[in-house]
Scaffold this active site. Structure first.
Site, short mmCIF file in Angstrom:
data_model
loop_
_atom_site.label_atom_id
_atom_site.label_comp_id
_atom_site.label_asym_id
_atom_site.label_seq_id
_atom_site.Cartn_x
_atom_site.Cartn_y
_atom_site.Cartn_z
N HIS A 262 0.86 -1.19 0.00
CA HIS A 262 0.00 0.00 0.00
C HIS A 262 0.89 1.23 0.00
O HIS A 262 2.11 1.14 0.07
CB HIS A 262 -0.91 0.01 1.24
N HIS B 278 -5.57 -1.56 5.36
CA HIS B 278 -5.57 -0.43 4.43
C HIS B 278 -4.90 -0.81 3.13
O HIS B 278 -3.92 -1.55 3.11
CB HIS B 278 -4.96 0.85 5.00
N HIS C 12 4.78 7.43 2.23
CA HIS C 12 5.61 6.23 2.14
C HIS C 12 4.98 5.19 1.23
O HIS C 12 3.76 5.17 1.03
CB HIS C 12 5.87 5.62 3.53
N HIS D 83 2.02 0.10 14.95
CA HIS D 83 0.99 1.12 14.83
C HIS D 83 -0.21 0.78 15.71
O HIS D 83 -0.60 -0.39 15.80
CB HIS D 83 0.47 1.20 13.39
N TYR E 68 10.14 2.10 9.37
CA TYR E 68 10.24 3.07 8.30
C TYR E 68 11.69 3.39 8.03
O TYR E 68 12.49 3.48 8.96
CB TYR E 68 9.50 4.37 8.66
N GLU F 64 8.35 1.60 3.88
CA GLU F 64 7.95 0.88 5.09
C GLU F 64 8.02 -0.61 4.80
O GLU F 64 7.65 -1.07 3.72
CB GLU F 64 6.50 1.24 5.47
#
Lengths: 305, 305, 305, 305
Positions: free
Chosen positions: D151, D197, D212, D244, D253, D263
Site C-alpha cells: 500500500h 488499508h 511512504h 501502529h 520506516y 515501510e
C-alpha cells in the site's frame, strides 16, 4: 581463572510506593510474589530454582541497595574473603536470614559505591521448575513472561577499580569495553558465565547508582509481546523494541512506578572466556548502544536512580 | 568442582561422499568451508571464533571419529592427564597440527568406545565475529543460519562409566537423566557450561556410535525457516519441528547425505551447576523425548551411525 | 463475479459432553463464552466483532450441524435464493433468533450432505475489538490466543457439485485443487476473500462429515506457544507444528474432548481472484498436505466426525 | 457495494540516482529486477504473480508519479469511467504497453493532486509463485524478504474528496479515521480488500505528495531481521521496529537513497466491510501512530517527498 560465581542471584531495589511496585513487578512483569517480610517484598521469575531474585524495599528515595551473586560454594566465598583482605578491600558479613532463606553473605564495598553481596546458599523455591518428569512450566508464564532476573548495569566513577575486583578476585571476563579517545574505559561489560554480561559498569561522576535491572525473555517474539503489554497498560517505554550492538541483545527499556529503569531483553551471543574482548570507540558508541537507532540517546544515558 | 572445559570444540564425522557432504554442510546448512586438507574438509559456523568446528572425512563407513572439547588452559589439560593416569583410563597424545591450527590434544578412550579429545589451543578464524566496533554479523547468515556447533549425542554401553569420567575428572554436571524401572540410567545429559547439555549418552549395546551432531539456531522462527529450507531442498526430515521435554530445546532432526543424523535446535533452559538434576522415568520418556508427540519414535531411537 | 460472501460466520458443532467442551474451547483454546441458550453454548474469539462464531450443541453423536457464512447484504442473500431456485437446489429459511442475535438465514442443502447457512445480520458483540482510540486488545489474549474462527474442511462425495454452487452462485474462487491420475478432484479449496481458503472439500464416500474446524493464530511464534500449551495440558496433538504445502499455512491439528478435529494455524499466502489456481497431483499430495513430513498421514485423512 | 478493485498493483516512484536505487530496492530490499525499459526500472516481490509492482524512474526530483490499482475486470474499469464522467472527475486513458505488459489504464486526477491508475490486465511474471505442485518459494527470499508491494500513504489537501471517489465509485471502506477537535478528518485509511488499508490519505496543505510506499513482510521475526539488515548495511531507519495503533501493523520506516520513505510491515488485523470504522481523536493520535512510543514524531509527519 575459572569464575566461582554462578550468576547474579538477586537485586534489592528501593521503591517509593510498595503497592504500586507490586502491581508493576507482579501483575505487569509477571513475577511471582514469594513473601512480604520485614518491610520488603520478595519475588522470583517462573524459571528460577532459588527462593527469590528480586527484593523491593519501600523507602523515600529510589535506586539499588545491593546487587548479590550466588557462588559455587562456601569455600569460594571464603577464598574471596581472603583475597579481599590481601587487597585491603572493605567488606563485611551479612548474617544468615537477613533475607529469608538466604545464608551468610560477604558484602563488598565496591569502589563505585555499590554494595555487592556474595553467598553460596539460598533456599530452593516451592514453585521453581519441575524436576520429576518436568513439564515445560507449571503454568503458562504470566505478564511479560520473564524467565529470570539476569543482570544489572550500574553507574559510578571508579569503574576500572570495580572491574578489577571482579576480574582478579572472581574470575570475571571483560566481554566488551567502550573507550574514549584517550583510551579510558567509559563502559565495561563483565561475565562470569556464558552470558554476554552478568554486570556492566557505566562511568559517571556519581556513586552507587543504578542504570537498569534486566530480565530475560525467551525471544524477539516475547519482546514484541512485552511491548504490546506495556503499551496496552500505559507503562512508559524508555526505548525499544530495539537491539544493542553491545551484547547484541534485543531489548526494551521501561520504568517501574518509582522511576527505576527495567529492561526486558532476549538473545545476545554466548560468551566463552577464551573469546576476544570486543572494543567500541566513542564514534561508534551510538551503534553499540542501539544498533537500529545508531545514536546515543541522551535521556537513556543521563537518567538513572 | 568448576569445569575447566569450555565447550564442545569440534566433531570429526565420516561421510561416504565428500562432495555431497559439502553441498549439505556448506550450501544447505550454511557453514563456511574453511579448508580442505589431508583428505578432510574443515568447516565452521559464522558466530564461532575458532578456526573450525566440523571436520568431515571421506570413508567407506559413516559415524563419528572423534568428539573434541576446548579447555580453559593447557594446565587443565595436564591436570586431566594426571587424573586419567591415577584412574587408569587409556589416553594418548595427538600431536599439534594433526588438524591445521589445532594444538596438542589429549585423547581419551571412553568406556562407550568413543574418542574424546581435549585441547587448549586452536587458531582463531579469519572470519569469526568482529571485535572492533563489531557489527551483528559480517554477512547475513546463510542457509539454515547456524550459529555454532553445539553438542552431540552418542550411543554406547558403558554410559555410567563414561559420565563418571566427565563428572569426576572434568567437573561436568548431570542436567537430566532417564532411568528405567530398575533405576538404571538409559540416558544421561551432561553440561560443562550454562547449556542444558554439552554432550549426551544414550545406552545401547554398541560401541562408539553417533546419534546426532547438533547445531544451534537463534529461535523458533529460525527453526521454522530451517524446516522450510529442508523441505524446499528435499532434505529428509527425521522429526520436527518439535520440542524436547528433556532440555526443552526446540528442534528438527534430519540426515546428511551419508545418513549421519543432524539436529538444528534453539532454546532450552539455562543451566547452573547448583540446579537440581531433572529425572525422567520410562513411562514419561516419550514426553521427555518429544514433548508434542509424547511418544518414543522407534526410528529415532533405533537409527544411528 | 465478486463474491458477496464476507467470511465464514459461525460453525455449529455437536459434542458429547458440553462441560468438557467448555473447558476445551474456553479455557484451553481461550475463546470467550458468550452465552448458554437452548441447549447450546455460544463462543467467540477476541478479535471478532460479531456476537459469536462457534456454537456447541450437546448430542449423542459428534460432527458438524451447520457451517454458516456472513454475506455483505440481505440483497445478496435474496439474489442467492433466486439463483438456487433457478438451479433447483434445495434450501429453506431459518427464522431470525433461532440463534440469539442472528437474523434470518438461508439454509442450503449441499450435495455433499452439509448444511450451509447464509445470513446478512448478526448482533455485534459487547466485547469485540475496540473502535474509539482502540487498544491492540481489551485484555491479553488467553489460552491459545485465537484471533478468529477461520474456516472448515468438510468430507463428502459430491465435492464438485458443492464447489460449483459456491463458485457459480456465490463467486468463490478455487485457490487449489488436488487431482487424481484420472483428473478427478479429490480436494478443492475455495476462497470468497483474500484468504487461501474459506472452506475446503475433501472427497470421501460419505455425507456431511467434518474434517476439521480451524482457528487463526497470529504467527509461527503463537503456533509454538499453542503446541506448548497443548502438551502441557495433555491435549492430544494429531500432527504438527508443521506447514501445509497447500495454502502454505503453519499448523497444528488436535482434537476436542468429543473427537472433533480442531486446527490452529497461521500464515499462508494472500489470495486474489485473478491468481492462477494451484494444482497438486497425487504423487506430490504428501508434500501438499504436510510440507515437512512430505507424506500422507493415514490417520489424518482417515479420521473425521 | 462490493469493491471491484483487487489490490494496489504498482507504484511508480521518482528517484535521483537510478543505480543507487537499484542497489536499494533489489539488493537490500530483495526485490527482483524484471527489466529496464524506457528510462525506467521494473521490479517485483517474490510472491507476486503479476509482472511488476514497483517502477523507478530517474528524475531530478523525487516522489510518486502514479499509484495504480488492479481491478477485477475490464467491465469494472468501464463502469468506473462512466461513474467519473457522471461526477465530472478528470480522467484520461493511458495506452496499453506504456509500461511493458500492462494493458490500458484509466487515469484519475485525484483531488489531492495524485494520479491514480486503474487497469484490469497485466502480464504474468515468469518467476511468480509456482502453481503446479508448488513449493513454498522458488528460492529462499532475499534481502528483507518482502512478500509484496502492499500500500502507500499519500499527503494532500482534499483528502475527503479523494476518499469519496474511492468509496462512492469503487466500493472502498474507511477502516480508520483520525479526526481533529473540529471533527475534520486529518487522516483516512481505506481498504478494498481484507487488509486494514490499501491506501491512506494524510491531510497537509500540499498536492500529490508521497508519505511512504509500504511492503509486506511475513512476521515480527522478519521485521527484526529487516532491522538487522538495515543497520548492518547502514540504511537510515526513520522509526521502528514498532507497532501502529492504527491498523495494528508492526513496522519499520526507512528511506531509499533519494529520500523516498519506505515501510516494511507485518501483521495488522483482517478487515471486513461490515466492520465498524475505528476513530481516533487527536489526543490519542500519538498512540494511534506509534503504539509503543505513544507520541507523534514530528520528523515522521513532517518529512515526505
Amino acid at each position: 581463572m575459572l569464575s566461582p560465581v554462578l550468576r547474579p542471584g538477586f537485586i534489592q531495589l528501593r521503591v517509593l510506593d510498595i503497592e504500586a511496585a507490586i502491581v508493576h513487578y507482579r501483575d505487569h512483569m509477571g513475577l511471582d510474589l514469594v513473601s512480604r517480610h520485614d518491610g520488603r517484598v520478595y519475588l522470583k521469575a517462573y524459571d528460577e530454582f532459588d527462593r527469590h531474585s528480586v527484593v523491593l524495599r519501600e523507602a523515600d528515595n529510589v535506586g539499588v541497595d545491593v546487587m548479590a551473586f550466588k557462588m559455587a560454594s562456601q569455600e569460594s566465598v571464603e577464598e574471596l574473603r581472603r583475597n579481599l583482605d590481601r587487597r585491603g578491600i572493605v567488606h563485611e558479613v551479612i548474617e544468615p536470614e537477613e533475607q529469608p532463606g538466604v545464608g551468610e553473605r560477604l558484602r563488598v564495598h565496591m569502589p563505585t559505591g555499590h554494595l555487592f553481596d556474595f553467598y553460596a546458599t539460598m533456599a530452593l523455591s516451592d514453585n521453581g521448575p519441575m524436576t520429576d518428569n518436568p513439564e515445560l512450566w507449571r503454568d503458562d508464564p504470566k505478564g511479560m513472561r520473564i524467565i529470570r532476573f539476569d543482570h544489572c548495569a550500574l553507574l559510578g566513577d571508579e569503574i576500572d577499580a570495580a572491574a578489577e575486583i571482579l576480574i582478579e578476585c572472581l574470575g570475571f571476563s571483560v566481554t566488551e569495553r567502550v573507550v574514549d579517545p584517550d583510551g579510558e574505559n567509559i563502559a565495561i561489560f563483565l561475565s562470569c558465565s556464558n552470558k554476554a554480561h552478568d554486570v556492566a559498569f557505566l562511568k559517571a561522576p556519581v556513586k552507587g547508582k543504578l542504570h537498569h535491572a534486566s530480565f530475560l525473555l525467551e525471544s524477539w517474539a516475547d519482546i514484541g509481546h512485552a511491548a504490546d503489554l506495556m503499551a496496552r497498560r500505559d507503562i512508559k517505554i524508555d526505548i525499544g523494541p530495539t537491539r544493542h550492538g553491545i551484547t547484541r541483545g534485543q531489548t526494551i527499556y521501561f520504568f517501574d512506578p518509582s522511576g527505576n529503569r527495567n529492561e526486558t531483553f532476549s538473545g545476545g551471543y554466548h560468551f566463552y572466556p577464551d573469546n576476544p574482548t570486543r572494543v567500541w570507540t566513542t564514534d561508534k558508541f551510538g551503534k553499540g548502544l542501539f544498533y537500529y537507532e545508531q545514536e546515543v540517546v541522551e535521556s537513556f544515558v543521563g537518567v538513572y536512580t
